[in-house]
Structures are given as C-alpha cells and as structure tokens.
Write a protein that holds these residues in place. Structure first.
Motif, PDB file in Angstrom:
ATOM      1  N   GLU A 242     -41.438 -47.359  31.787  1.00 21.15           N
ATOM      2  CA  GLU A 242     -40.367 -47.445  32.766  1.00 21.15           C
ATOM      3  C   GLU A 242     -39.760 -48.848  32.723  1.00 21.15           C
ATOM      4  OE1 GLU A 242     -39.190 -45.153  34.744  1.00 21.15           O
ATOM      5  OE2 GLU A 242     -40.734 -43.585  34.768  1.00 21.15           O
ATOM      6  N   ARG A 243     -38.542 -48.964  33.240  1.00 26.12           N
ATOM      7  CA  ARG A 243     -37.922 -50.265  33.421  1.00 26.12           C
ATOM      8  C   ARG A 243     -37.617 -50.444  34.901  1.00 26.12           C
ATOM      9  NH1 ARG A 243     -33.590 -50.917  28.418  1.00 26.12           N
ATOM     10  NH2 ARG A 243     -35.134 -51.274  26.768  1.00 26.12           N
ATOM     11  N   MET A 244     -38.226 -51.436  35.495  1.00 25.85           N
ATOM     12  CA  MET A 244     -38.004 -51.704  36.913  1.00 25.85           C
ATOM     13  C   MET A 244     -36.617 -52.292  37.124  1.00 25.85           C
ATOM     14  SD  MET A 244     -40.680 -51.001  38.959  1.00 25.85           S
ATOM     15  CE  MET A 244     -40.838 -52.235  40.251  1.00 25.85           C
ATOM     16  N   THR A 245     -35.850 -51.706  38.020  1.00 29.11           N
ATOM     17  CA  THR A 245     -34.550 -52.238  38.402  1.00 29.11           C
ATOM     18  C   THR A 245     -34.720 -53.137  39.626  1.00 29.11           C
ATOM     19  OG1 THR A 245     -34.103 -50.382  39.878  1.00 29.11           O
ATOM     20  CG2 THR A 245     -33.467 -50.136  37.565  1.00 29.11           C
ATOM     21  N   VAL A 246     -33.616 -53.727  40.044  1.00 32.90           N
ATOM     22  CA  VAL A 246     -33.647 -54.547  41.257  1.00 32.90           C
ATOM     23  C   VAL A 246     -34.077 -53.684  42.447  1.00 32.90           C
ATOM     24  CG1 VAL A 246     -32.256 -55.908  42.866  1.00 32.90           C
ATOM     25  CG2 VAL A 246     -31.916 -56.150  40.398  1.00 32.90           C
ATOM     26  N   ARG A 247     -33.554 -52.464  42.506  1.00 30.91           N
ATOM     27  CA  ARG A 247     -33.947 -51.551  43.581  1.00 30.91           C
ATOM     28  C   ARG A 247     -35.447 -51.285  43.543  1.00 30.91           C
ATOM     29  NH1 ARG A 247     -29.926 -47.644  45.401  1.00 30.91           N
ATOM     30  NH2 ARG A 247     -31.504 -46.036  45.149  1.00 30.91           N
TER      31      ARG A 247
ATOM     32  N   PHE B 238     -47.336 -47.932  42.722  1.00 29.53           N
ATOM     33  CA  PHE B 238     -48.247 -48.438  41.695  1.00 29.53           C
ATOM     34  C   PHE B 238     -47.934 -47.832  40.332  1.00 29.53           C
ATOM     35  CE2 PHE B 238     -50.990 -48.610  45.612  1.00 29.53           C
ATOM     36  CZ  PHE B 238     -50.926 -49.991  45.754  1.00 29.53           C
ATOM     37  N   SER B 239     -47.529 -46.564  40.326  1.00 31.97           N
ATOM     38  CA  SER B 239     -47.221 -45.903  39.063  1.00 31.97           C
ATOM     39  C   SER B 239     -46.027 -46.560  38.379  1.00 31.97           C
ATOM     40  CB  SER B 239     -46.932 -44.422  39.314  1.00 31.97           C
ATOM     41  OG  SER B 239     -46.664 -43.754  38.103  1.00 31.97           O
ATOM     42  N   MET B 240     -45.021 -46.944  39.158  1.00 29.96           N
ATOM     43  CA  MET B 240     -43.850 -47.585  38.581  1.00 29.96           C
ATOM     44  C   MET B 240     -44.209 -48.931  37.951  1.00 29.96           C
ATOM     45  SD  MET B 240     -40.597 -47.432  37.966  1.00 29.96           S
ATOM     46  CE  MET B 240     -39.783 -46.277  39.063  1.00 29.96           C
ATOM     47  N   VAL B 241     -45.066 -49.699  38.629  1.00 36.53           N
ATOM     48  CA  VAL B 241     -45.473 -51.004  38.094  1.00 36.53           C
ATOM     49  C   VAL B 241     -46.252 -50.832  36.797  1.00 36.53           C
ATOM     50  CG1 VAL B 241     -46.878 -53.054  38.509  1.00 36.53           C
ATOM     51  CG2 VAL B 241     -45.477 -52.115  40.352  1.00 36.53           C
ATOM     52  N   ILE B 242     -47.211 -49.903  36.783  1.00 35.15           N
ATOM     53  CA  ILE B 242     -48.003 -49.676  35.569  1.00 35.15           C
ATOM     54  C   ILE B 242     -47.109 -49.171  34.445  1.00 35.15           C
ATOM     55  CG2 ILE B 242     -49.851 -48.282  34.560  1.00 35.15           C
ATOM     56  CD1 ILE B 242     -51.210 -48.335  37.306  1.00 35.15           C
ATOM     57  N   GLY B 243     -46.207 -48.258  34.764  1.00 38.27           N
ATOM     58  CA  GLY B 243     -45.280 -47.760  33.756  1.00 38.27           C
ATOM     59  C   GLY B 243     -44.398 -48.859  33.201  1.00 38.27           C
TER      60      GLY B 243
ATOM     61  N   ALA C  88     -55.397 -44.808  45.073  1.00 41.05           N
ATOM     62  CA  ALA C  88     -53.987 -44.754  44.693  1.00 41.05           C
ATOM     63  C   ALA C  88     -53.761 -45.405  43.327  1.00 41.05           C
ATOM     64  CB  ALA C  88     -53.136 -45.444  45.761  1.00 41.05           C
ATOM     65  N   LEU C  89     -54.412 -46.535  43.089  1.00 44.45           N
ATOM     66  CA  LEU C  89     -54.292 -47.202  41.788  1.00 44.45           C
ATOM     67  C   LEU C  89     -54.856 -46.324  40.672  1.00 44.45           C
ATOM     68  CD1 LEU C  89     -55.222 -50.870  42.743  1.00 44.45           C
ATOM     69  CD2 LEU C  89     -53.079 -50.134  41.672  1.00 44.45           C
ATOM     70  N   SER C  90     -55.972 -45.660  40.937  1.00 45.49           N
ATOM     71  CA  SER C  90     -56.578 -44.774  39.938  1.00 45.49           C
ATOM     72  C   SER C  90     -55.630 -43.638  39.577  1.00 45.49           C
ATOM     73  CB  SER C  90     -57.899 -44.208  40.466  1.00 45.49           C
ATOM     74  OG  SER C  90     -58.851 -45.227  40.666  1.00 45.49           O
ATOM     75  N   ALA C  91     -55.013 -43.037  40.599  1.00 46.46           N
ATOM     76  CA  ALA C  91     -54.078 -41.944  40.344  1.00 46.46           C
ATOM     77  C   ALA C  91     -52.875 -42.425  39.549  1.00 46.46           C
ATOM     78  CB  ALA C  91     -53.626 -41.334  41.669  1.00 46.46           C
ATOM     79  N   ALA C  92     -52.368 -43.610  39.888  1.00 47.33           N
ATOM     80  CA  ALA C  92     -51.209 -44.150  39.169  1.00 47.33           C
ATOM     81  C   ALA C  92     -51.554 -44.447  37.718  1.00 47.33           C
ATOM     82  CB  ALA C  92     -50.715 -45.417  39.871  1.00 47.33           C
ATOM     83  N   PHE C  93     -52.736 -45.021  37.488  1.00 49.31           N
ATOM     84  CA  PHE C  93     -53.165 -45.308  36.117  1.00 49.31           C
ATOM     85  C   PHE C  93     -53.310 -44.013  35.323  1.00 49.31           C
ATOM     86  CE2 PHE C  93     -56.409 -45.672  32.868  1.00 49.31           C
ATOM     87  CZ  PHE C  93     -56.082 -46.846  32.219  1.00 49.31           C
ATOM     88  N   GLY C  94     -53.988 -43.027  35.908  1.00 55.83           N
ATOM     89  CA  GLY C  94     -54.206 -41.770  35.201  1.00 55.83           C
ATOM     90  C   GLY C  94     -52.920 -41.046  34.882  1.00 55.83           C
ATOM     91  N   SER C  95     -51.954 -41.109  35.795  1.00 55.42           N
ATOM     92  CA  SER C  95     -50.671 -40.456  35.559  1.00 55.42           C
ATOM     93  C   SER C  95     -49.956 -41.067  34.358  1.00 55.42           C
ATOM     94  CB  SER C  95     -49.796 -40.573  36.810  1.00 55.42           C
ATOM     95  OG  SER C  95     -48.518 -40.033  36.573  1.00 55.42           O
TER      96      SER C  95
ATOM     97  N   SER D  58     -41.631 -54.514  46.898  1.00 49.22           N
ATOM     98  CA  SER D  58     -41.864 -55.565  47.896  1.00 49.22           C
ATOM     99  C   SER D  58     -41.982 -54.977  49.299  1.00 49.22           C
ATOM    100  CB  SER D  58     -40.726 -56.593  47.856  1.00 49.22           C
ATOM    101  OG  SER D  58     -40.626 -57.186  46.575  1.00 49.22           O
ATOM    102  N   LEU D  59     -41.098 -54.022  49.608  1.00 49.19           N
ATOM    103  CA  LEU D  59     -41.183 -53.361  50.909  1.00 49.19           C
ATOM    104  C   LEU D  59     -42.483 -52.583  51.056  1.00 49.19           C
ATOM    105  CD1 LEU D  59     -37.542 -52.014  51.414  1.00 49.19           C
ATOM    106  CD2 LEU D  59     -38.676 -53.847  52.681  1.00 49.19           C
ATOM    107  N   GLY D  60     -42.919 -51.955  49.954  1.00 48.67           N
ATOM    108  CA  GLY D  60     -44.178 -51.216  50.006  1.00 48.67           C
ATOM    109  C   GLY D  60     -45.354 -52.106  50.329  1.00 48.67           C
TER     110      GLY D  60
END
Length: 309
Positions: free
Chosen positions: A115-120, A104-109, A158-165, A126-128
């Motif tokens: 952050e820049r999401m790569t193909v990986r 979730f942190s990567m998506v919010i970032g 988990a979403l709250s922690a990702a947002f706060g980070s 998606s796997l998550g």
C-alpha cells in the motif's frame, strides 16, 4: 447496495456485534484458551462442511507453512487477544479495538510495499492513536493493572490480525478465500491446542455451554464468514470492511444493555475518533481514495477478510 447485500451487511454486523457478548459467556466456562481453540476448530469444520454441501471443491495446492503463519496470527493471535481481553475490559471495548485493525494493516502494508499511505491515511493513523489513548487512559472504572493488560492483549490481537492479513496478501494471493479460511482456522485451533495444558477448561461445561460454543464457532465465525465472502463479492472489500464500524456500535449497545458495561464520555469520544480514523484510512469518506502501487509493483488483492471477529 442491492437488497441482498444490505441484508448480508446487516446480518454480519448484528451477529458479529453480539458475538463479543457470547464470547464472554463461553470464556467463563472454557477459559480464554479453550474459547479460542474450540471456536477455531469448529469454525473451520463448519466452513468446510458448507463448502462440501454446496459442492464447492476445496483445492489446497499451497504449502502448509503459509497457512500455519496466517492461522497463528490472524486466527490464534487475534482470538487470543480478544478472548484474553474481553473479561478484563468488557465486550464493547474489545470490539472497539478490533475496529483498529485497518489502521495497523495499512501501516504494515505500506512498510511491505503493498500500500501507499496518503496524507489522509497518515491523518487517519494519527487520529486512531489519539482514539486509542482516549479509550485506554480514561475508563469509566478505576484504571487497574488487569484493565491495562486487557488493552495490551487487544492491541496485540489487532496487530496479529493486521500482520496475518498482509502476509496472506503477499504469500497466499492465489489461494481461494474458502481454502484460506478453512486452513487458517484449522492451524489456529491446532496451534493453540497445547496451551490447554497451561490454561485448562475453567469449569465442567453443561449443555448450555456447548450450545453457546457451537453458536460462537459454528454460526458467528463459520457461517458469518460465508456471508462475508458474499458481501465482499457484492460490494467490494473496502465497503465490506466498513461493517466493522457497525459491529462496534452493536457491541457497545449489547454490552451496555445486556452485560451492564459502561464507557465514559471520553471513551465514547475515543470510539468516534477511532471510527473516523478508520474511515479516512479506508477511503470511505468523500475525496480521493488511498493510492496503490502500480500494477507491476503490486501483489494481487487478497480474497479473505482481514480479521476474525
């Protein structure tokens, strides 16, 4: 890693993994709100005390509002989700959901331009999602409303922690990790304190209950954060964050051996999928690591852990 870093890594993994079982014990007496409030206030006080004893000066130069936001999300939001969920889905499942925070942190970032999401990264995300579906949809026990509410609580935490980070990364990047931890724990505890009128302490605490509470807040939250900071300084934030995978493994073993919790084979597969997906997102597997925006576009790296186990 050096021997000292290996020792810190192992200590944090074991203690944070066991903390979910201790949380279940504390929650039975103090309630899920009391477990959050008292744990946060004790942890903040212990970190401040360790700083004072170590002659580390704390400088709270930033405005109080960003600390309150981080305290409301990374501390209060996440701990409420974990405390509410643990008695409903078990300590092992709660720990597994905590391991999804990097996803979730990567998506919010990515959405905020941090952050820049790569193909990986997209493959890992998606796997998550597949792993979460396996965890929620195929429990070892009958699928009940209480179980589903516990899963929702874990995901909200988990979403709250990702947002706060990410918020701390954007707004408090020039604040030291010690100050950020003390301030966020303090506000997290204060903000949840009024909720005790709605969800009061469940039973009259005994001596053992206070010992468990001090262990959870003072040692498993406060002292372990100090060790975690040292680990981040020694091996880097990404490798240090991978300790959550070991935490999940310890929590699953403890939940099975001590609390007699059971996960179905499908859920164990979901756990493996979640761990693998986080490894892709964090760039821990061989290959290219996630790309970041150029220095002129990027906020400085945060100096705080992204979650509060």
């Amino acid at each position: 890693m050096r021997g000292a870093d290996v020792a810190r890594y192992g200590t944090v993994a074991v203690v944070w993994g066991v903390s979910f079982a201790v949380l279940a014990r504390v929650e039975r007496t103090f309630g899920w709100v009391g477990a959050v409030t008292f744990r946060a206030l004790i942890a903040g006080a212990v970190v401040a005390l360790v700083a004072v004893m170590g002659r580390r000066r704390l400088h709270f130069t930033a405005h109080w509002w960003p600390f309150a936001v981080v305290g409301a999300t990374t501390v209060a939001g996440q701990l409420i989700g974990v405390s509410y969920a643990t008695p409903r889905i078990g300590s092992a499942m709660a720990a597994i959901f905590v391991a999804t925070i990097p996803l979730f942190s990567m998506v919010i970032g990515h959405l905020w331009g941090l952050e820049r999401m790569t193909v990986r990264g997209w493959v890992g995300l998606s796997l998550g999602i597949v792993g979460i579906v396996l965890l929620v949809g195929f429990p070892d026990a009958p699928l009940t409303g209480s179980f589903l509410l516990g899963c929702v609580g874990s995901l909200v935490g988990a979403l709250s922690a990702a947002f706060g980070s990410n918020y701390a990364r954007a707004r408090l990047h020039d604040v030291g990790s010690w100050e950020l931890t003390v301030g966020s724990f303090f506000f997290g505890g204060v903000l949840t304190l009024p909720l005790l009128f709605l969800v009061p302490v469940a039973a009259a605490p005994g001596f053992a209950d206070y010992v468990y509470l001090l262990l959870l807040g003072g040692v498993m939250s406060g002292v372990m954060y100090v060790l975690y900071f040292r680990l981040v300084a020694g091996v880097g934030a990404t490798r240090a964050l991978s300790v959550e995978f070991a935490v999940t493994a310890v929590a699953v073993v403890v939940g099975s051996a001590v609390l007699d919790e059971r996960l179905s084979w499908v859920q164990l597969l979901g756990t493996a999928v979640v761990v693998g997906s986080c490894s892709l997102v964090l760039g821990l597997l061989p290959g290219r690591t996630p790309r970041r925006p150029p220095a002129r576009e990027r906020h400085p790296e945060p100096r705080q852990p992204s979650e509060v186990p």
